[in-house]
Scaffold this motif. Structure first.
Motif, mmCIF file in Angstrom:
data_model
loop_
_atom_site.group_PDB
_atom_site.id
_atom_site.type_symbol
_atom_site.label_atom_id
_atom_site.label_comp_id
_atom_site.label_asym_id
_atom_site.label_seq_id
_atom_site.Cartn_x
_atom_site.Cartn_y
_atom_site.Cartn_z
ATOM 1 N N LEU A 181 0.828 -1.202 0.000
ATOM 2 C CA LEU A 181 0.000 0.000 0.000
ATOM 3 C C LEU A 181 0.868 1.260 0.000
ATOM 4 C CD1 LEU A 181 -2.745 1.419 0.252
ATOM 5 C CD2 LEU A 181 -2.563 1.143 2.732
ATOM 6 N N GLN A 182 1.933 1.241 0.800
ATOM 7 C CA GLN A 182 2.803 2.413 0.850
ATOM 8 C C GLN A 182 3.475 2.662 -0.496
ATOM 9 O OE1 GLN A 182 5.774 2.169 3.880
ATOM 10 N NE2 GLN A 182 6.388 4.293 3.683
ATOM 11 N N ASP A 183 3.978 1.605 -1.114
ATOM 12 C CA ASP A 183 4.610 1.756 -2.423
ATOM 13 C C ASP A 183 3.600 2.203 -3.477
ATOM 14 O OD1 ASP A 183 6.944 0.934 -1.254
ATOM 15 O OD2 ASP A 183 6.724 -1.170 -1.861
ATOM 16 N N ALA A 184 2.388 1.666 -3.395
ATOM 17 C CA ALA A 184 1.365 2.039 -4.373
ATOM 18 C C ALA A 184 0.970 3.503 -4.230
ATOM 19 C CB ALA A 184 0.141 1.142 -4.217
ATOM 20 N N LEU A 185 0.847 3.985 -2.997
ATOM 21 C CA LEU A 185 0.501 5.389 -2.788
ATOM 22 C C LEU A 185 1.622 6.316 -3.260
ATOM 23 C CD1 LEU A 185 -1.226 5.235 0.715
ATOM 24 C CD2 LEU A 185 -2.314 5.571 -1.506
ATOM 25 N N CYS A 186 2.867 5.902 -3.012
ATOM 26 C CA CYS A 186 3.992 6.718 -3.503
ATOM 27 C C CYS A 186 4.006 6.757 -5.032
ATOM 28 C CB CYS A 186 5.308 6.161 -2.963
ATOM 29 S SG CYS A 186 5.517 6.323 -1.183
ATOM 30 N N TYR A 187 3.737 5.619 -5.629
ATOM 31 C CA TYR A 187 3.691 5.571 -7.097
ATOM 32 C C TYR A 187 2.558 6.434 -7.630
ATOM 33 C CZ TYR A 187 3.054 3.645 -11.791
ATOM 34 O OH TYR A 187 2.905 3.488 -13.157
ATOM 35 N N LEU A 188 1.400 6.348 -6.966
ATOM 36 C CA LEU A 188 0.258 7.141 -7.403
ATOM 37 C C LEU A 188 0.523 8.626 -7.203
ATOM 38 C CD1 LEU A 188 -2.653 7.174 -8.462
ATOM 39 C CD2 LEU A 188 -3.434 6.940 -6.100
ATOM 40 N N GLY A 189 1.209 8.964 -6.092
ATOM 41 C CA GLY A 189 1.523 10.375 -5.858
ATOM 42 C C GLY A 189 2.453 10.939 -6.916
ATOM 43 N N ASP A 190 3.418 10.128 -7.349
ATOM 44 C CA ASP A 190 4.323 10.583 -8.399
ATOM 45 C C ASP A 190 3.575 10.796 -9.710
ATOM 46 O OD1 ASP A 190 6.379 10.429 -6.585
ATOM 47 O OD2 ASP A 190 7.013 8.405 -7.208
ATOM 48 N N LYS A 191 2.625 9.918 -9.976
ATOM 49 C CA LYS A 191 1.854 10.059 -11.215
ATOM 50 C C LYS A 191 0.981 11.319 -11.184
ATOM 51 C CE LYS A 191 2.998 6.382 -13.622
ATOM 52 N NZ LYS A 191 3.591 6.510 -14.988
ATOM 53 N N LEU A 192 0.350 11.557 -10.019
ATOM 54 C CA LEU A 192 -0.548 12.712 -9.940
ATOM 55 C C LEU A 192 0.218 14.029 -9.988
ATOM 56 C CD1 LEU A 192 -3.052 11.496 -7.190
ATOM 57 C CD2 LEU A 192 -3.409 11.595 -9.654
ATOM 58 N N SER A 193 1.471 13.998 -9.571
ATOM 59 C CA SER A 193 2.262 15.238 -9.620
ATOM 60 C C SER A 193 2.750 15.567 -11.022
ATOM 61 C CB SER A 193 3.473 15.116 -8.683
ATOM 62 O OG SER A 193 4.310 14.032 -9.084
ATOM 63 N N ASP A 194 2.560 14.655 -11.952
ATOM 64 C CA ASP A 194 2.969 14.904 -13.341
ATOM 65 C C ASP A 194 2.043 15.950 -13.942
ATOM 66 O OD1 ASP A 194 3.798 14.872 -15.939
ATOM 67 O OD2 ASP A 194 3.796 12.679 -16.134
ATOM 68 N N PRO A 195 2.574 17.054 -14.466
ATOM 69 C CA PRO A 195 1.695 18.112 -15.013
ATOM 70 C C PRO A 195 0.916 17.667 -16.245
ATOM 71 C CG PRO A 195 4.017 18.575 -15.467
ATOM 72 C CD PRO A 195 3.995 17.426 -14.524
ATOM 73 N N SER A 196 1.340 16.568 -16.888
ATOM 74 C CA SER A 196 0.624 16.105 -18.088
ATOM 75 C C SER A 196 -0.736 15.518 -17.752
ATOM 76 C CB SER A 196 1.479 15.072 -18.835
ATOM 77 O OG SER A 196 1.720 13.944 -18.013
ATOM 78 N N PHE A 197 -0.946 15.171 -16.471
ATOM 79 C CA PHE A 197 -2.231 14.602 -16.074
ATOM 80 C C PHE A 197 -3.210 15.743 -15.806
ATOM 81 C CE2 PHE A 197 0.360 10.934 -15.452
ATOM 82 C CZ PHE A 197 -0.489 9.857 -15.657
ATOM 83 N N GLY A 198 -4.356 15.642 -16.397
ATOM 84 C CA GLY A 198 -5.382 16.633 -16.165
ATOM 85 C C GLY A 198 -6.208 16.311 -14.934
ATOM 86 N N LYS A 199 -7.136 17.219 -14.572
ATOM 87 C CA LYS A 199 -7.954 17.021 -13.383
ATOM 88 C C LYS A 199 -8.862 15.808 -13.519
ATOM 89 C CE LYS A 199 -8.025 21.868 -11.981
ATOM 90 N NZ LYS A 199 -8.886 23.026 -11.662
ATOM 91 N N ASN A 200 -9.401 15.612 -14.722
ATOM 92 C CA ASN A 200 -10.286 14.465 -14.908
ATOM 93 C C ASN A 200 -9.532 13.152 -14.724
ATOM 94 O OD1 ASN A 200 -12.393 16.197 -15.472
ATOM 95 N ND2 ASN A 200 -12.016 16.171 -17.684
ATOM 96 N N THR A 201 -8.308 13.113 -15.220
ATOM 97 C CA THR A 201 -7.503 11.893 -15.075
ATOM 98 C C THR A 201 -7.206 11.617 -13.608
ATOM 99 O OG1 THR A 201 -6.490 12.373 -17.215
ATOM 100 C CG2 THR A 201 -5.401 10.735 -15.820
#
Length: 1387
Positions: free
Chosen positions: A1298-1318
């Motif tokens: 869970l900790q690794d998954a949340l860190c991975y998800l946090g890195d993805k969400l911090s990517d500016p290429s991801f929009g709000k809907n994504t």
């Protein structure tokens, strides 16, 4: 022999360890039920692991579970009673198996890639774990196809024996026993007498462990012993491997018995000599129990249905003049009473009558233990456990008090029993006149003469490639070679790490006034070679039991056994047999208040309760030990004794309870307590006043007296014991010391680790006393772990030798400390854990003046070196303290001071009590005086703040303006006289050594006050005598005892921790001194360090990779190892080397600074203040700063305050994590639980920051005492929050935690290429992932495990009840309401 089995990875990359409850998730991944149900039936694997006698799992190189095997002590046949399986096996299969040497496979499965070798290697590991195990049996049901077990190749080989049921005529549908025999899986090597040709092999083996032998005796000393000195009483046996000697044991029957008897407690073993026929006859005739209870049965004078026979009438006529000696006076019972039956007295009555005349102190005060005198528990219940220095092994042979008083038995006692009581009491009185002489004779070193009955193992060793199990084969061969002796001795240096062979021996303590650097262990022939079993007691056993208890006034124990055999009683009696000889007896009774025990003690740390409820009675699988007695030479089999008692009684766990004041005789009432696990009270408790379900627990907690508890479950009975004989001496009884002892002795390792030589030296012993005044406890912090009741519930006196004294000298070379009374105590490891206490105003006055002269430039008077200066001229210690001056540092000082204050109440003249100090203790002293109803106008408070020294930081006691103002207003309202910024000058002492006036000096005036009692909280420092001892010994001191990152001083055998220490200057860690951190955490860190160093099952391995470990229970596995060195005395690793250079610290490493221990727990103050205000302050660890100012800065977080029900302040960091708590409340409920809020996120705290910001929260007390917050105050709450981070998705272990998954998800969400809907889609999808299911399952399981403390939550076991009520109970029925009725209610 490890608790984790063979941890070292073999050539195939596999290993075994004990299975734990968390392994069930891994097992589910490869468990194919269709393959196992025909063989084992439908099972719950987690329940099976918990209730079995032994369960192991195979781990691959990735720490993944790839196989599981579960074994128990009875067949898995529902129709067979576990208590009768031996007879069933004998009748069905004509096999004569015993419970001591047989285990049954209840479940096994593995992955397909290890199926070829899993069972084979599992059997080898199991046989290695228990040297007494001979058979492993798999019972094949009649309907099971052969392919279900033949898929394991081992069952096709000849090494597995197959037995069919002899009474079944159908050969196809019959039951089978598949038996694995030890000899087939762990074959014995050839053992023979050594010959001269073995000299080179034996010398090479012994040279690796003890090279001095070769230096002293040359290269051919073995050959000389065998060939040139045949007249010597030495025999050398060897283990032969490939025609070479691979192991050796040298036996010698020439023993200095006189020296051993003067050094060790050998009375239970008759001095290792054989008793003469005359001694045996005298012993038999002097056995009162045998003549009263045994002879009527042996002579046939007492029938099973006629308890009042002709013999009874003859005895009545003989003692008619002595009948009036029967004493019917009410006596107290040592049993912990929960007031379950009306016939028993209430615990409140027991408490109120407890403090009576202490007869045991008058009769037995000169000796710490009484071994030969027969006396009843009736005379001992008032004994002070703190006046005796008892270690955990019996000094005498089973001098055990019975557990039931004569008053309780008198109601059901027949005239026959009262007649017996008269006989016993008459003989007791006839012996009372020589009681004192017997005690003096017992303390004398008198030799026991007789024919020798022991031989000694002089040399022992083996090659590294020889498994440790062969050491037991050598021990068996040793008894065969020395046929005329019953005892085998081995002496090992105390400083050496234990060897596996010692688990078959019993530790023998030294005499109270003797110190030896060698530990003595004894094994008996019957313990090693005989057949052992347990069965229910019957009437014919009473004569042998009477002989077993001949040194015990155990008439009531025998009455209990008699009543169980002739009537229906709640108690069950069992006997422990070696052949046909009774070597032990145990009595069980029904348990009481199991929920209370689980709520107050850490039972759940060793016991998963939900698995023990199924199929059990009200006791939930528990039984309470009433009395258990066994010969100490059978110590290696105590856990088997407990396991078989559970098997015969149908229980799964045993408890033993004893009141704290009986702990000094605790080991005499239960000899197997040394094989049980000591329980300690929980460190925190849920507020029981809020929920009605917990009010019963709260009422019991208030009324019942303190008691200690031991526990053992069936799964712990297969864990061997590892001895630690290192002589550990701890100086001081501070909170750091208590944490150190708790971690060392009472942690999870207590299930297998036994410390035999721990000594605590302190002026007042343990930090509690027998008759403690309740107001005296208010003078100190109100922590639960420091409370009088908590400390008395921890069995310190059973495991620690308590010495009252002050250390005045430390000899590092000789390794001993000298006390102020002249006593000397040797050590292998010395721990200086004393803190800084309040001292005399003239504390080190001469030294301080000398330093001031140096600072001011004045040169001291020159003293020539050739002119000696007398020691009397050097005044290191302070002057005597006047009788009415009290420097309170512990509960003993507090009781003495309050006793003096109480005497002032009876004086006719006015009196003045002065309290001086600028510390929290001074304010708590004021609160205590006011609580004792001392008139406020008679109290003067002098506060020397700010400090007189301008260089000291000016940090007030209360770093909070509101708290400081409230306290001062409260003192003003109470009319307490307060002088601020006044400093102590001097006092005036009259001829009666009483202070009459005290002078104080402020910056503007001089104050002189009359004084009747003076409480001084001024200077603080370490004990003056200890300071002198430290400096004379050469241990570095620079404002504190200098230590390194591993708590070591300049001497590697001396450790220090606590406020009186500081790191070496090379660390540049002045701000990281221990005094700035939580003392309890400091003690725990030290305890963990020393425990891991001394634990023979622990091996620290440097992890080169920083890869995150997979889960918690695998991390546990990585810390435990069985890398035992089966060689004899490992002098090269000994910590007791006489070379001074060996004790020095190695060269300084630049990386050591990074290794400083990390302390993360908050610093807590919890006291009662004047006006009955409770004060709690929780701050971050580190150097104390005026944090009321620091926290007010905007960049340091947020402050939230409420004032309803008292003052409550929370400080959050910028990340919304609590890092500061301040409470001041007049309420009576405890505030200590609020410390658990520290370090929690505001989200975990039910979004407290959002509620406060929205102004929906104005009372933090009510908010955090609500039921939703109860889970935060459970001991395992930190474990809950930590474990959820390490959970894998449900049904898979190959994905991220869970900790690794949340860190991975946090890195993805911090990517500016991801929009709000994504981002919204990712969040929604993550909530549906298997991680959430895994969290849900774990939280429900955690709540179920803590159901007794959290009854407000619904548990899966209640699902059926709730489902039933939903459809039928009126409270859940839907009520129809029309619009008219709804409007009428609204209007």
């Amino acid at each position: 022999m490890s608790i984790f089995f063979d941890f070292d990875v073999g050539p195939t990359g596999r290993r075994f360890r004990r299975a734990v409850d968390g392994d069930k998730y891994d097992i589910e991944l490869f468990w194919k039920r269709e393959q196992t149900e025909p063989l084992f039936g439908p099972i719950d694997i987690a329940e099976l692991i918990e209730l079995s006698a032994l369960s192991i799992c195979m781990i691959n190189e990735n720490k993944d579970v790839v196989g599981i095997m579960v074994l128990s002590d009875h067949p898995n046949v529902a129709a067979v009673d576990p208590a009768d399986w031996e007879l069933w096996i004998r009748n069905m299969f004509n096999r004569y198996y015993l419970s001591r040497n047989t285990l049954f496979v209840h479940f096994m499965c593995c992955t397909d890639d290890v199926i070829d070798y899993f069972v084979d290697e599992a059997f080898v590991s199991i046989f290695d774990n228990d040297a007494y195990l001979k058979h492993i049996v798999l019972l094949v049901p009649t309907t099971c196809p052969q392919d279900k077990y033949l898929k394991y190749p081992i069952f096709k080989k000849r090494s597995i024996y197959k037995y069919a049921a002899k009474i079944c005529c159908d050969s196809e549908n019959t039951q089978y026993l598949l038996t694995a025999v030890r000899q087939e899986f762990c074959p014995k090597l050839k053992i023979r007498r050594a010959v001269e040709e073995d000299n080179d092999d034996i010398v090479d083996i012994l040279d690796k462990s003890c090279p001095k032998l070769k230096e002293l005796y040359g290269e051919y000393y073995i050959s000389e012993i065998i060939g040139r000195h045949p007249e010597m009483n030495r025999k050398i046996i060897v283990v032969e491997d490939q025609e070479r000697a691979a192991g050796v044991m040298c036996l010698n029957s020439e023993i200095n018995y006189e020296k051993l008897q003067s050094t060790y407690e050998l009375q239970p073993y008759h001095g290792l000599t054989k008793a003469t026929p005359l001694e045996k006859e005298q012993k038999k005739r002097g056995n009162v129990l045998l003549s009263v209870f045994g002879e009527p049965i042996m002579l046939g004078k007492l029938g099973p249905f006629d308890r009042l026979s002709k013999l009874e009438k003859r005895l009545i006529e003989d003692i008619h003049s002595k009948e009036n000696l029967v004493d019917h006076e009410r006596k107290k019972s040592s049993k912990v009473n929960f007031n379950r039956r009306n016939s028993r007295r209430s615990m409140q009555e027991l408490i109120s009558t407890r403090f009576s005349d202490d007869m045991s102190d008058k009769m037995y005060a000169d000796s710490p233990t009484q071994s030969q005198t027969s006396y009843s528990v009736i005379d001992l219940l008032e004994g002070d456990s703190f006046d005796y220095d008892i270690v955990n092994i019996d000094k005498s042979l089973l001098t055990i008090p019975e557990m039931q008083s004569s008053q309780q038995l008198s109601k059901d006692m027949t005239f026959w029993q009262r007649t017996r009581l008269s006989i016993i009491k008459t003989r007791r009185q006839s012996r009372s006149s020589v009681l004192k002489a017997r005690k003096i004779e017992e303390n004398a070193s008198t030799a026991i003469n007789g024919e020798p009955n022991a031989f000694m193992i002089e040399l022992f060793g083996s090659r590294e490639d020889i498994h440790a199990r062969h050491s037991f084969d050598l021990l068996e061969a040793a008894f065969e070679a020395m046929k005329t002796y019953d005892y085998c001795l081995i002496r090992v240096p105390c400083a050496d790490i234990t060897i596996p062979l010692l688990q078959h021996f019993n530790y023998v303590p030294t005499k109270p006034d003797v110190c030896s650097k060698y530990a003595l262990f004894i094994a008996h022939r019957s313990s090693v070679l005989s057949k052992l079993r347990v069965r229910e007691a019957d009437l014919a056993d009473i004569p042998q039991i009477a002989q077993l208890l001949q040194n015990v006034d155990a008439k009531e124990t025998l009455w209990t056994i008699e009543d169980n055999l002739t009537r229906e009683r709640d108690n069950n009696a069992y006997v422990f047999l070696s052949g046909f000889t009774i070597i032990g007896v145990g009595i069980l009774e029904s348990p009481e208040q199991i929920n209370y025990m689980r709520a107050r003690y850490n039972v759940d740390s060793f016991h998963i309760h939900k698995y023990h409820v199924k199929g059990q009675t009200v006791g939930n699988g528990f039984a309470t030990l009433k009395t258990v007695m066994a010969y100490p030479v059978f110590r290696a089999h105590y856990r088997f004794f407990a396991r078989d008692i559970m098997r015969l009684s149908g229980t799964t766990a045993l408890l033993w309870l004893t009141a704290y004041r009986n702990k000094w005789v605790a080991h005499k009432a239960n000899t197997i307590a040394s094989a049980m696990v000591p329980l300690v009270p929980r460190k925190s408790e849920v507020d029981c006043t809020v929920l009605s379900e917990l009010k019963e627990i709260n009422s019991l907690s208030k009324n019942i007296m303190a008691f200690s508890t031991w526990f053992i479950g069936k799964k712990l009975t297969s864990v061997p014991t590892a001895y630690v004989n290192t002589r550990i001496v701890v100086v001081g009884a501070s909170s750091t010391t208590m944490a150190f002892l708790n971690t060392l002795l009472f942690s999870d390792s207590s299930s297998y680790l036994m410390f035999t030589n721990v000594t605590l030296i302190s002026p007042h012993g343990l930090p509690y006393i027998r008759h403690s005044q309740h107001p005296a406890e208010r003078m100190f912090s109100k922590f639960r772990c420091n409370s009088d009741k908590y400390l008395k519930s921890v069995p310190y006196t059973y495991y620690v030798n308590i010495v009252h004294g002050t250390v005045v000298e430390i000899k590092k070379q000789e390794k001993y400390v000298t006390l102020s009374n002249g006593s000397v105590y040797y050590y292998d490891m010395l721990f200086l854990l004393f803190g800084k206490q309040y001292q005399h105003p003239n504390y080190f006055r001469e030294l301080l003046e000398w330093e001031e002269q140096l600072k001011s430039g004045k040169e001291p008077v020159y003293t020539r070196l050739d002119v000696p200066k007398l020691r009397d001229d050097m005044h290191f210690t302070t002057d005597d303290i006047p009788d009415n001056v009290f420097i309170v540092n512990d509960i003993t000082d507090g009781n003495k001071a309050l006793g003096f204050v109480k005497n002032l109440f009876w004086q006719n003249f006015d009196y003045t009590i002065i309290v001086y100090g600028a510390s929290i203790n001074a304010y708590s002293c004021l609160a205590t005086l006011l609580e004792m109803n001392v008139p406020p106008q008679c109290i003067v408070f002098v506060e020397p703040f700010p400090p007189e020294d301008n260089k000291k930081p000016r940090i007030p006691v209360f770093c909070n303006e509101y708290v400081d103002q409230t306290i001062r207003e409260m003192l003003s309202e109470l009319n307490v006289t307060v002088y601020e910024s006044c400093y102590f000058k001097s006092w005036t002492v009259d001829a009666n050594h009483i202070v009459t006036h005290v002078e104080f000096l402020s910056h503007f005036k001089k104050i002189q006050l009359e004084c009747s009692a003076f409480f001084y909280y001024g200077k603080r420092g370490i004990n003056a005598q200890a300071y002198v001892a430290i400096n004379k010994s050469g241990i570095g001191y620079d404002g504190g005892i200098l230590i390194d990152h591993q708590f070591r001083t300049k001497d590697a055998s001396v450790y220090a921790a606590g406020p009186a220490t500081r790191y070496y200057r090379r660390y540049h860690a002045g701000a990281y001194r221990h005094k700035h951190y939580n003392s309890y955490e400091v003690g725990q860190k030290l305890g963990e360090l020393i425990r891991n160093e001394l634990d023979p099952l622990f091996s620290s391995k440097q992890c080169t990779s920083k890869k995150h470990t997979k889960n918690t229970y695998n991390n546990v596995s990585t810390s435990k190892s069985v890398s035992f060195d089966v060689t004899s005395i490992k002098t090269e690793s000994s910590r007791s080397s006489g070379n001074a250079n060996s004790n020095m610290i190695p060269e300084y490493d630049d990386d050591e600074v990074e290794k400083l221990p990390l302390f993360t727990r908050p610093v807590i103050m919890y006291y009662q203040l004047p006006g009955r205000l409770q004060y709690l302050d929780v701050r971050s660890p580190g150097e104390k700063l005026p944090h009321y100012y620091v926290q007010s800065l905007q960049h340091n977080g947020y402050i939230m305050e409420t004032f309803k029900g008292g003052y409550f302040k929370l400080h959050l960091t910028n990340d919304h994590v609590v890092d500061g708590i301040t409470c001041l409340s007049p309420e009576k409920y405890p505030l200590e639980n609020f410390k658990n809020l520290y370090g929690k996120s505001a989200v975990v705290l039910n979004n407290v920051h959002l509620r406060y910001t929205a102004k929906k929260l104005d009372n933090f007390y009510e908010f955090f005492r609500s039921p939703w917050a109860f889970f935060l105050y459970v001991d395992q709450s930190d474990e809950l929050l930590a474990m959820v981070k390490e959970l894998y998705p449900k049904g898979s272990r190959n994905k991220r935690t869970l900790q690794d998954a949340l860190c991975y998800l946090g890195d993805k969400l911090s990517d500016p290429s991801f929009g709000k809907n994504t981002k919204m889609i990712l969040r929604e999808n993550f909530e549906k992932t298997p991680h959430v299911e895994a969290i849900t399952d774990y939280v429900i399981e955690w709540l179920t495990g803590n159901d007794v403390l959290l009854p407000l939550y619904s548990h899966p076991c209640h699902r059926a009840e709730y489902t039933h009520d939903l459809g039928r109970h009126p409270a859940f029925k839907k009520k129809k309401t029309n619009i008219t009725k709804l409007l009428s209610k609204m209007l």
